[in-house]
Design an enzyme around this catalytic site. Structure first.
Site, PDB file in Angstrom:
ATOM      1  N   GLU A 127      -9.549  -3.332   5.316  1.00 44.08           N
ATOM      2  CA  GLU A 127      -9.351  -2.447   4.174  1.00 44.08           C
ATOM      3  C   GLU A 127      -8.275  -3.003   3.245  1.00 44.08           C
ATOM      4  O   GLU A 127      -8.407  -2.931   2.019  1.00 44.08           O
ATOM      5  CB  GLU A 127      -8.975  -1.040   4.646  1.00 44.08           C
ATOM      6  CG  GLU A 127     -10.019  -0.352   5.527  1.00 44.08           C
ATOM      7  CD  GLU A 127     -11.348  -0.073   4.837  1.00 44.08           C
ATOM      8  OE1 GLU A 127     -11.350   0.200   3.617  1.00 44.08           O
ATOM      9  OE2 GLU A 127     -12.398  -0.150   5.518  1.00 44.08           O
ATOM     10  N   TYR A 138       5.528   2.420  10.731  1.00 43.50           N
ATOM     11  CA  TYR A 138       4.323   3.042  10.245  1.00 43.50           C
ATOM     12  C   TYR A 138       3.530   3.750  11.347  1.00 43.50           C
ATOM     13  O   TYR A 138       3.380   3.221  12.444  1.00 43.50           O
ATOM     14  CB  TYR A 138       3.443   1.966   9.590  1.00 43.50           C
ATOM     15  CG  TYR A 138       2.408   2.548   8.692  1.00 43.50           C
ATOM     16  CD1 TYR A 138       2.788   3.390   7.660  1.00 43.50           C
ATOM     17  CD2 TYR A 138       1.065   2.278   8.885  1.00 43.50           C
ATOM     18  CE1 TYR A 138       1.839   3.936   6.842  1.00 43.50           C
ATOM     19  CE2 TYR A 138       0.115   2.819   8.070  1.00 43.50           C
ATOM     20  CZ  TYR A 138       0.506   3.650   7.048  1.00 43.50           C
ATOM     21  OH  TYR A 138      -0.434   4.203   6.237  1.00 43.50           O
ATOM     22  N   GLU A 179       0.800  -1.227   0.000  1.00 45.29           N
ATOM     23  CA  GLU A 179       0.000   0.000   0.000  1.00 45.29           C
ATOM     24  C   GLU A 179       0.834   1.278   0.000  1.00 45.29           C
ATOM     25  O   GLU A 179       0.478   2.264  -0.608  1.00 45.29           O
ATOM     26  CB  GLU A 179      -0.948   0.009   1.220  1.00 45.29           C
ATOM     27  CG  GLU A 179      -2.090  -0.979   1.067  1.00 45.29           C
ATOM     28  CD  GLU A 179      -3.023  -0.958   2.262  1.00 45.29           C
ATOM     29  OE1 GLU A 179      -3.357   0.141   2.736  1.00 45.29           O
ATOM     30  OE2 GLU A 179      -3.425  -2.048   2.723  1.00 45.29           O
ATOM     31  N   ASP A 229      -2.029  -4.419   3.362  1.00 45.88           N
ATOM     32  CA  ASP A 229      -2.079  -4.605   4.812  1.00 45.88           C
ATOM     33  C   ASP A 229      -3.031  -5.737   5.211  1.00 45.88           C
ATOM     34  O   ASP A 229      -4.034  -5.980   4.548  1.00 45.88           O
ATOM     35  CB  ASP A 229      -2.548  -3.313   5.500  1.00 45.88           C
ATOM     36  CG  ASP A 229      -1.543  -2.195   5.318  1.00 45.88           C
ATOM     37  OD1 ASP A 229      -0.396  -2.490   4.886  1.00 45.88           O
ATOM     38  OD2 ASP A 229      -1.893  -1.037   5.603  1.00 45.88           O
ATOM     39  N   HIS A 259      -0.319  -3.607  11.715  1.00 48.40           N
ATOM     40  CA  HIS A 259       1.064  -3.121  11.794  1.00 48.40           C
ATOM     41  C   HIS A 259       1.613  -3.325  13.198  1.00 48.40           C
ATOM     42  O   HIS A 259       0.890  -3.692  14.101  1.00 48.40           O
ATOM     43  CB  HIS A 259       1.121  -1.631  11.450  1.00 48.40           C
ATOM     44  CG  HIS A 259       0.495  -1.291  10.142  1.00 48.40           C
ATOM     45  ND1 HIS A 259       1.173  -1.318   8.959  1.00 48.40           N
ATOM     46  CD2 HIS A 259      -0.770  -0.937   9.836  1.00 48.40           C
ATOM     47  CE1 HIS A 259       0.370  -0.994   7.977  1.00 48.40           C
ATOM     48  NE2 HIS A 259      -0.842  -0.750   8.476  1.00 48.40           N
ATOM     49  N   ASP A 311      -5.618  -6.305   7.046  1.00 49.15           N
ATOM     50  CA  ASP A 311      -6.828  -5.925   7.768  1.00 49.15           C
ATOM     51  C   ASP A 311      -7.963  -5.828   6.759  1.00 49.15           C
ATOM     52  O   ASP A 311      -7.780  -6.131   5.575  1.00 49.15           O
ATOM     53  CB  ASP A 311      -6.635  -4.607   8.547  1.00 49.15           C
ATOM     54  CG  ASP A 311      -6.208  -3.456   7.652  1.00 49.15           C
ATOM     55  OD1 ASP A 311      -6.372  -3.565   6.414  1.00 49.15           O
ATOM     56  OD2 ASP A 311      -5.724  -2.438   8.173  1.00 49.15           O
ATOM     57  N   ARG A 323       0.311   4.912  11.304  1.00 48.92           N
ATOM     58  CA  ARG A 323      -1.141   4.712  11.464  1.00 48.92           C
ATOM     59  C   ARG A 323      -1.391   3.261  11.873  1.00 48.92           C
ATOM     60  O   ARG A 323      -1.510   2.375  11.045  1.00 48.92           O
ATOM     61  CB  ARG A 323      -1.865   5.050  10.152  1.00 48.92           C
ATOM     62  CG  ARG A 323      -1.850   6.550   9.846  1.00 48.92           C
ATOM     63  CD  ARG A 323      -2.646   6.886   8.613  1.00 48.92           C
ATOM     64  NE  ARG A 323      -1.856   6.689   7.412  1.00 48.92           N
ATOM     65  CZ  ARG A 323      -1.210   7.654   6.758  1.00 48.92           C
ATOM     66  NH1 ARG A 323      -1.234   8.897   7.210  1.00 48.92           N
ATOM     67  NH2 ARG A 323      -0.523   7.382   5.673  1.00 48.92           N
TER      68      ARG A 323
END
Length: 776
Positions: A86, A288, A9, A82, A333, A84, A290
């Site tokens: 999303e 990361y 991403e 990632d 993450h 998750d 976020r």
DNA sequence: CAGTGAGCGAGCTTCCGCTTGACTT
């Protein structure tokens, strides 16, 4: 050579991974989502089972083109977005775009960006998890439906351009409700007793021992009678208790805690924290930023242990694994930590260095030993009363993690003093009273939110995600639902009773209370919109709505429910109440009737009008034309009094005459001003004047100051081209007709020739604001 | 850039979560 394309991403992540993998791998980035519902309308075919109309968004056209081209050139595509909800959806959208079969596509995942983890992931590809993908589709579609059906209701019933949504509307509710709690709060007063005794310290010198009565006394009478009892009483130590205790470090940073600490310790707004962290991430200094996971990779823990051992010694090491508290955390993450613990200093400017320092210390501290504290509690009896005073001592016997880092607290409680070591004391020791004070205190309502403490609250409620905390807080301010501002405190008297030298005295003192700095306050429009939504759409505004939604998503993930079925179940009653509300609800303006105007006998009311909060005398139906006046920035519909509202109509006020022109004082869009001969002069705060009382002499003073400033504004002009060189707020600039142009930094404006000026104008093109507007 | 608040009608506004740049009054 056979080539493989790996899609992640974030471009920074792609760069890192490229270092771990050989030439046969091409690492590319999707830059987040590549497809979405277009903005122009709801873009969901509700009639046909909620089919979403996904399109490649404009800003991703280039990215998609490149990925398509590369996908054709390689033998294999690995989807490494990632891990998750999303991320899984992004992988699925990539399949759709790149023409990959979702059933056979290779999906790889890892939660830490280390060489081992990446290689392990590549060797263990899995297939797409359609449960996660479908839960994401449900999330996306539901948010779109709520936002795009609710907002238009507000346009019709309150004001155009407003917005509502699952996350932002609840965030506003939190602020509105806290403000009302504060407004309705009735402070209760109580008395706190503090005794100062004279005792000997280790060296035999006199020193002060401070002790408190642990309980509060409700009234002044109670406080006074205890003081009277204490007059002439004997005070002696009844008990000394030693309590060893420990204190543990806080977990490593996640997005929300980083925002909170950066706000408390560095004074950063949340958006600034994210911007600075992004820079540190892109430069490779931190992981990361976020994330909602507090866990650290084994590699990181080892590195932290090595650093602690080297700097502080083995005794300071304690390996700890933290677990994430939030139920709906996705944990794709690691926690936010330095990429290299050996680097205790990083960043290219002072903001970056300070934020990095915070991250480094917090991460290091998280793997350090607990602090050991020896607490001493001394109980002091009064010969004439059963009440007891208590003195506390605290000694740090081992600093542990406190050597590097201590987490700050939101409620800066001024009462909490850190007590140090106590002088030597023994049981039955009689103490010599120096003085006894009973100070009146007041109970406090819940604190107003800062940006960062609102994020904390949102996280507790499970609304919003690490990537949206900062943007959401911007949105509710941009919509003018909430404003971040300071407030001056007010004076409050309090009573102090004192017993000293066998005499009782009473005095009154003054304190400032209610002062605020950079706190979030609801606006009138925020209050009105909140009340409207709460009345008609209580389900959406429910603090549990998101949590319940998450439960439903769990069922979709597990394949127990079809996502469209879940959405349909929500949509039917929701859409019905949208239609009912449009049909039946009254317009909402927050109208409040304050009373009657003594001059005209007409009703005085306040409400939100087309241009914001206003006061009105009389109504349309009643005889004459109503009078209108804008509320001041500091006033609000919910708290303004009749007197305050009536005084708004004293403006504009004729102050007098200046050079044959009438001078008027009023309050306009940009605050208080005086006007004469079609010219305007602001009444600045610094001047100390206000439009209600300013005299003609004071007005003249301001007018003259403005005239001097205007005279200095002009540098030179080229009349034939309608060009002027002027001094502005941001230094000298060029004005041609109505457009402004920047001057290069190093020029001297007095010496510019017409040719040079025209050259600057040509090179800059039209004003940039306009150029951007055209593009849209 | 600072007197607005009636009424009409056209055209527009808006969500949440992933990601970076481009952009400054």
């Amino acid at each position: 050579m056979s080539k493989k394309l790996v899609i992640v991403e974030s471009p920074s992540k792609a760069k890192t991974i490229q270092k771990y993998l050989g030439d046969e791998y091409i690492i590319e980035s999707s830059y987040g989502h590549v497809r979405d519902l277009p903005k122009k309308d709801i873009s969901i075919d509700i009639e046909h089972n909620f089919t979403p109309n996904y399109v490649v968004t404009d800003d991703k056209k280039e990215v998609v083109k490149r990925l398509k081209k590369l996908a054709k050139e390689v033998n294999e595509v690995l989807l490494a977005t990632d891990e998750d909800r999303e991320g899984e959806a992004i992988s699925w959208h990539l399949c759709e775009i790149l023409g990959l079969d979702a059933k056979t596509a290779k999906r790889i995942t890892y939660t830490e960006v280390t060489k081992d983890a990446i290689l392990r992931a590549i060797n263990n590809p899995r297939s797409l998890n359609m449960g996660l993908v479908n839960a994401q589709q449900a999330r996306r579609v539901l948010d779109r439906i709520v936002g795009y059906e609710l907002s238009p209701v507000l346009w019709k019933k309150v004001k155009p351009s407003l917005s509502a949504g699952r996350v932002q509307s609840v965030a506003v509710r939190i602020i509105v409700e806290r403000e009302r709690e504060i407004i309705n709060f009735e402070a209760e007063s109580y008395f706190k007793l503090t005794a100062l005794f004279i005792v000997k310290d280790k060296a035999g010198k006199n020193t002060i021992l401070k002790a408190e009565l642990p309980q509060k006394l409700k009234t002044e009478q109670e406080a006074q009678s205890l003081l009277e009892k204490c007059n002439g009483a004997t005070f002696s130590i009844e008990d000394i208790e030693n309590k060893p205790s420990t204190r543990n470090p806080a977990a490593p940073f996640i997005t929300s805690t980083l925002q909170q600490e950066a706000s408390r310790k560095l004074g950063f707004p949340v958006a600034k924290t994210m911007l600075v962290a992004q820079k540190l991430y892109e430069a490779g200094h931190i992981t990361y930023m976020r994330t909602d996971s507090v866990s650290l990779s084994q590699t990181a823990i080892n590195a932290a242990v090595a650093e602690i051992t080297a700097s502080f010694g083995q005794d300071y090491v304690k390996v700890r694994q933290y677990s994430t508290k939030a139920k709906d955390a996705q944990e794709a993450h690691e926690a936010i930590r330095p990429t290299s613990f050996a680097e205790s200093d990083a960043g290219s400017n002072s903001d970056e260095r300070r934020l990095y320092d915070l991250i480094w210390k917090r991460s290091i501290a998280s793997q350090m030993a607990s602090a050991k504290i020896e607490r001493t509690i001394v109980s002091i009896g009064i010969s004439s009363s059963s009440e007891k005073f208590q003195a506390n001592g605290e000694v740090l016997t081992f600093d542990g993690f406190l050597k590097v880092y201590l987490e700050s607290n939101d409620d800066e409680d001024e009462d909490e003093e850190v007590s140090g070591m106590l002088p030597p004391l023994s049981v039955n020791q009689v103490l010599d009273l120096k003085e006894l004070n009973a100070v009146q205190k007041f109970s406090k309502p819940g604190a107003r939110y800062t940006e960062a403490s609102l994020v904390k609250k949102m996280e507790e409620l499970g609304i919003g995600r690490p990537s949206t905390y900062a943007p959401t807080i911007s949105t509710i301010q941009k919509r003018n639902y909430v404003e971040k501002t300071n407030r001056e405190g007010v004076e409050r008297n309090y009573v102090v009773l004192q017993l000293k030298d066998a005499k009782l005295s009473k005095k009154e003192a003054v304190e400032i209370t209610g002062a605020e700095k950079m706190k979030l306050f609801p606006t009138d429009i925020g209050n009105v919109v909140n009340d409207f939504l709460l009345e008609h759409f209580a389900t959406i505004l429910d603090y549990d709505f998101t949590a319940q939604m998450e439960n439903a998503f769990d069922n979709i993930e597990e394949g127990k429910t079809e996502w469209t079925q879940m959405v349909s179940k929500f949509y039917k009653p929701f859409h019905q109440s949208v239609e009912d509300t449009i049909e039946n609800a009254d317009r909402a303006s927050g109208e409040r009737i304050l009373g009657v105007d003594p001059k005209t006998g007409n009703q005085v009311l306040v409400r939100v009008g087309r241009y914001g909060p206003m006061a009105q005398i009389g109504s349309q139906e009643e005889d004459a034309k109503p009078q209108y006046a804008k509320l001041l920035a500091t006033q609000s519909i919910e708290t303004i009094t009749l007197e305050e509202a009536l005084s708004l109509f004293d403006l504009p006020r004729v102050v007098g005459n200046y050079q044959g022109h009438e001078v008027k004082a009023a309050i306009g869009r940009f605050g208080p001003y005086i006007a004469y001969n079609k010219k305007f002069v602001s009444i600045t705060k610094d001047s100390g004047y206000d439009p209600y009382t300013i005299t003609i002499q004071e007005a003249e003073e301001l007018i003259k100051a403005k005239e001097i400033a205007d005279a200095n504004k002009f540098i030179k002009e080229f009349k034939e081209h309608d060009i002027q060189l002027l001094n502005g707020r941001w230094g000298p600039y060029i004005k041609k007709g109505k457009a402004n142009f920047k001057l290069p930094k190093d020029v001297e404006p007095e010496k510019l020739s017409l040719e040079e000026v025209l050259h600057i104008i040509d090179n800059q093109g039209p004003a940039k604001g306009k150029a951007r507007a055209k593009k849209k």
